[in-house]
Write a protein that holds these residues in place. Structure first.
Motif, short mmCIF file in Angstrom:
data_model
loop_
_atom_site.label_atom_id
_atom_site.label_comp_id
_atom_site.label_asym_id
_atom_site.label_seq_id
_atom_site.Cartn_x
_atom_site.Cartn_y
_atom_site.Cartn_z
N ASP A 2 0.81 -1.23 0.00
CA ASP A 2 0.00 0.00 0.00
C ASP A 2 0.84 1.28 0.00
O ASP A 2 0.51 2.26 -0.66
N ILE A 3 1.91 1.27 0.80
CA ILE A 3 2.70 2.49 1.01
C ILE A 3 4.18 2.15 0.92
O ILE A 3 4.63 1.10 1.39
N ILE A 4 4.95 3.05 0.30
CA ILE A 4 6.41 2.91 0.26
C ILE A 4 7.04 4.11 0.97
O ILE A 4 6.73 5.26 0.63
N PHE A 5 7.89 3.84 1.96
CA PHE A 5 8.74 4.89 2.52
C PHE A 5 10.05 4.82 1.74
O PHE A 5 10.86 3.90 1.94
N MET A 6 10.26 5.77 0.84
CA MET A 6 11.33 5.70 -0.15
C MET A 6 12.46 6.68 0.18
O MET A 6 12.29 7.91 0.09
N ASP A 7 13.61 6.14 0.60
CA ASP A 7 14.79 6.98 0.80
C ASP A 7 15.21 7.56 -0.55
O ASP A 7 15.17 6.88 -1.58
N ILE A 8 15.62 8.82 -0.57
CA ILE A 8 15.96 9.47 -1.84
C ILE A 8 17.36 9.05 -2.31
O ILE A 8 17.55 8.71 -3.48
N LYS A 54 5.49 1.64 -14.55
CA LYS A 54 4.95 0.28 -14.52
C LYS A 54 3.50 0.25 -14.05
O LYS A 54 2.87 -0.81 -14.04
N GLY A 55 3.00 1.39 -13.57
CA GLY A 55 1.59 1.46 -13.17
C GLY A 55 1.33 1.28 -11.69
O GLY A 55 0.18 1.07 -11.29
N TYR A 56 2.36 1.39 -10.86
CA TYR A 56 2.13 1.24 -9.42
C TYR A 56 1.26 2.40 -8.92
O TYR A 56 1.54 3.57 -9.16
N LYS A 57 0.19 2.05 -8.18
CA LYS A 57 -0.80 3.04 -7.76
C LYS A 57 -0.75 3.37 -6.27
O LYS A 57 -1.60 4.11 -5.78
N GLY A 58 0.20 2.77 -5.55
CA GLY A 58 0.24 3.01 -4.11
C GLY A 58 0.81 4.37 -3.75
O GLY A 58 1.17 5.17 -4.61
N ILE A 59 0.89 4.61 -2.45
CA ILE A 59 1.41 5.89 -1.94
C ILE A 59 2.92 5.79 -1.79
O ILE A 59 3.44 4.82 -1.22
N ILE A 85 5.77 11.31 -6.46
CA ILE A 85 5.86 11.14 -5.00
C ILE A 85 4.72 11.90 -4.36
O ILE A 85 4.41 13.03 -4.75
N ASN A 86 4.09 11.29 -3.34
CA ASN A 86 2.90 11.87 -2.74
C ASN A 86 3.16 12.77 -1.54
O ASN A 86 2.39 13.68 -1.26
N ASP A 87 4.23 12.49 -0.80
CA ASP A 87 4.45 13.26 0.43
C ASP A 87 5.92 13.15 0.83
O ASP A 87 6.68 12.36 0.27
N THR A 137 -6.03 5.56 4.05
CA THR A 137 -7.34 5.42 3.40
C THR A 137 -7.31 5.84 1.93
O THR A 137 -8.30 5.71 1.23
N VAL A 138 -6.16 6.35 1.49
CA VAL A 138 -6.05 6.81 0.11
C VAL A 138 -5.04 5.90 -0.60
O VAL A 138 -3.86 6.18 -0.60
N LEU A 139 -5.51 4.80 -1.15
CA LEU A 139 -4.60 3.81 -1.71
C LEU A 139 -4.57 3.84 -3.23
O LEU A 139 -4.49 2.82 -3.90
N SER A 140 -4.63 5.03 -3.78
CA SER A 140 -4.43 5.21 -5.21
C SER A 140 -3.78 6.56 -5.41
O SER A 140 -3.84 7.42 -4.54
#
Length: 664
Positions: free
Chosen positions: A457-463, A480-485, A506-508, A528-531
């Motif tokens: 659902d969510i990725i915490f992505m180090d830059i 590739k179409g990944y829709k998660g946060i 990137i969302n946040d 709650t926002v999984l797209s």
């Protein structure tokens, strides 16, 4: 003859009284200079102040040496003869200057022979004075390498030796080195200071104690100063620490890139009764030895690991060991920390990797305490008061009960982070919230994890990661179409970068250092926002991102409380050590800027950033980040501006701490 003696005695007293009067204004100058350094100074003014401080300290040292010289020459000078702990005296002297040595990158090692009695009779003040003079000289004239302090005992004589890898002394100068007022090389003494009286005073003191003193060349480069004095053994202290019986299957591994430090620790452990000890110089070799020992069913039970090593440091090695299920169950880990380098390190309050730590140069009494407590209880490790808490459970937040709720149960979260400490911290938080956690150590692994688990659902992505950066991995995942946060994890707070992050999908943003409260609020905000949000939602994020770079608090007291689990004794020590280290860093920064040493400016900025973040002094951490970033570009103007910001924020921080400790 008597009149002549009276004249000498009168002259000595007059000189001593005069020197006492001279020392008072010199000390006032030094104190005033320290106050001036806390104000805003431009580069030229700072250099003038540094010169005044250096000159005043040289004058004070000269006055003190002459005062000692006159005392020794007077008939009133007498030696004490009282019982004292010679080992403790030696270790205390080394302690006084160990931080200065480690700050210069010098390994300082104390080596006390088991032959040395616990108590001897003599004058501890004068023995300590000679030791201090010799060790201070070794540190002063050594720019890299090591200093080896040795103490032994033979036939009623204490033998003390300091070996360094410094600039060395010519054969011609050695002959005159202990004579009055002699200085080996005027240019060297102008650079380092010194009156030329110190060694002369040492020789006179040793002579009065019926001993000998000398110097010889270190065959590997540098000098060896030594002295021996007759000191009779005295009645030992009956409260000596006793070590429990060491189990037969006990095996010890020492991991330290400095051979001298490893050999000295091995001798100390052998004197305590350990027999099966192996040494290795780097983390990769250590892992091979640990795994091999496990496979042949002869596992290591204890590992002493140096914190600062090339290739793989103590934290990374502990991470590797803890990630290996076969190793972590059978071994106790102890971290070796250079004195003054990482006392503010709060990671041990969150991570569960090390059973204990001890400061270098290693004191025998501290090693005994650590070993004793380690052997008394293998499974149930308590806090070791003498060497600070070691294997510590995760702190419980003091805010609300909701902090412990498993509100993230069922949410699948990927942590893409290359640094094992940061990875472990955020993993601990997320699992505490009930999330299903997946791990990636670089951008490529992050993509592979999503390919295998498309329902994350969510990725915490180090830059900043190896192989593929966080931005590269994000762009590929979105294609590739990944829709998660996707939440960017970064110590950077540049709004231009934030806008670029939004553009690529990137969302946040989660600004480091990771805090339990900020991680919690981030998950609550997005679970709650999984797209992928539409363009209008992305636009509404910009004010949120802009708010991230607003002026940061001087000190996040609540986060600090949570991190220390409300243990204020531990907290006050962290704060005290942080202030002490930061004052030292401020001086290092001043010197590096004066010489336009951008590499050291960058290193100092990086250290300020990390140490301040560890105790949640966020505005200081941000100033350190700005210094580090400007040093990368050799931007002196920005460095000076950031330095002023750092000084202002540090002054505010100290005032905040005083108010806090006074209950305001």
């Amino acid at each position: 003859m008597q009149i002549h003696d009276l004249k000498i005695d009168y002259a000595s007293r007059f000189l001593a009284n005069t020197l006492h009067e001279i020392r008072t204004p010199i000390q006032t100058i030094i104190s005033t200079v320290e106050l001036i350094q806390d104000t805003h100074l431009d580069r030229e003014q700072a250099e003038y102040i540094r010169q005044i401080q250096f000159s005043a300290e040289v004058l004070l040292d000269l006055a003190n040496n002459i005062l000692d010289f006159t005392k020794i020459r007077s008939k009133e000078f007498k030696l004490e003869s009282i019982p004292f702990d010679i080992t403790t005296i030696t270790e205390q002297v080394v302690d006084l200057i160990s931080i200065e040595a480690f700050n210069k990158g010098i390994e300082i090692v104390t080596d006390v022979s088991p032959s040395v009695p616990q108590m001897v009779s003599g004058d501890p003040v004068r023995v300590q004075q000679v030791m201090l003079n010799l060790i201070k000289n070794a540190v002063k004239f050594t720019n890299h390498g090591y200093i080896h302090v040795e103490l032994s005992y033979n036939k009623g004589n204490i033998f003390f030796q300091v070996t360094d890898s410094g600039i060395g002394i010519s054969e011609e100068n050695k002959k005159q080195l202990f004579t009055e007022y002699f200085q080996g090389d005027i240019s060297t003494y102008r650079k380092f200071g010194g009156s030329g009286l110190g060694l002369s005073i040492c020789k006179q003191l040793i002579s009065i104690m019926n001993g000998k003193i000398g110097v010889k060349s270190n065959p590997f480069g540098g000098s060896i100063f030594w002295f021996s004095v007759p000191l009779a053994s005295a009645i030992a202290n009956t409260n000596e620490i006793t070590i429990p019986e060491i189990p037969k299957n006990t095996r010890v591994l020492i991991v330290d890139d400095n051979d001298l430090a490893s050999r000295t620790l091995m001798k100390k452990l052998q004197s305590l009764g350990f027999k099966d000890i192996e040494v290795t110089a780097d983390g990769y070799a250590a892992m091979n030895q640990l795994v091999f020992a496990e496979r042949i069913r002869s596992p290591f039970t204890h590992a002493f690991i140096d914190m600062q090593m090339p290739l793989i440091d103590g934290w990374h090695l502990a991470s590797e060991i803890m990630n290996n299920p076969e190793l972590k169950e059978n071994i106790k880990l102890f971290l070796l920390i250079p004195e003054g380098q990482m006392r503010k390190d709060a990671k041990m309050k969150v991570l569960n990797w090390y059973n204990g730590y001890i400061y270098k140069p290693i004191k025998m009494c501290k090693l005994k305490e650590l070993v004793r407590d380690s052997l008394e209880s293998f499974d149930d490790i308590e806090s070791l008061e003498s060497v600070e808490p070691q294997r510590v459970s995760e702190p419980v937040p003091a805010t609300t009960k909701a902090s412990n709720d498993k509100f993230a149960t069922g949410i699948k979260i990927l942590i893409a982070e290359d640094h094992p400490v940061n990875r472990k911290i955020i993993e601990t938080f997320l699992k505490g919230f009930g999330a299903d956690v997946f791990i990636a150590e670089d951008g490529e692994q992050a993509i592979e994890q999503i390919d295998s688990h498309k329902d994350i659902d969510i990725i915490f992505m180090d830059i900043f990661m190896p192989k593929k950066s966080g931005t590269e991995a994000t762009e590929e995942l979105r294609k590739k179409g990944y829709k998660g946060i996707i939440i960017a994890c970064t110590a950077n707070n540049d709004s231009k970068d934030f806008k670029e992050y939004i553009r690529i999908g990137i969302n946040d943003i989660l600004v480091k250092p990771f805090k339990r409260a900020s991680v919690k609020s981030m998950i609550e905000k997005w679970h709650t926002v999984l797209s992928i949000p539409n363009t209008s939602v992305i636009t509404t994020l910009e004010p949120v991102l802009e708010s991230v770079i607003k002026a940061m608090p001087v000190w996040d007291k609540q986060e600090f409380y949570e991190m220390i689990s409300n243990n204020m004794n531990f907290g006050n020590k962290l704060i005290s050590d942080f202030i002490s280290q930061t004052e030292s860093l401020a001086k290092s920064l001043e010197n590096a800027i004066a010489s336009k040493d951008f590499l050291n400016i960058r290193k100092t900025g990086h250290t300020i950033k990390g140490s301040a973040a560890a105790i949640f002094a966020e505005s200081i951490s941000d100033a350190g980040r700005c210094i580090e970033f400007a040093a990368q570009k050799s931007d002196l103007t920005t460095i000076l501006k950031s330095k002023r910001d750092f000084e202002e924020q540090f002054k505010l921080f100290k005032k905040t701490i005083i108010d806090f400790q006074n209950g305001k």
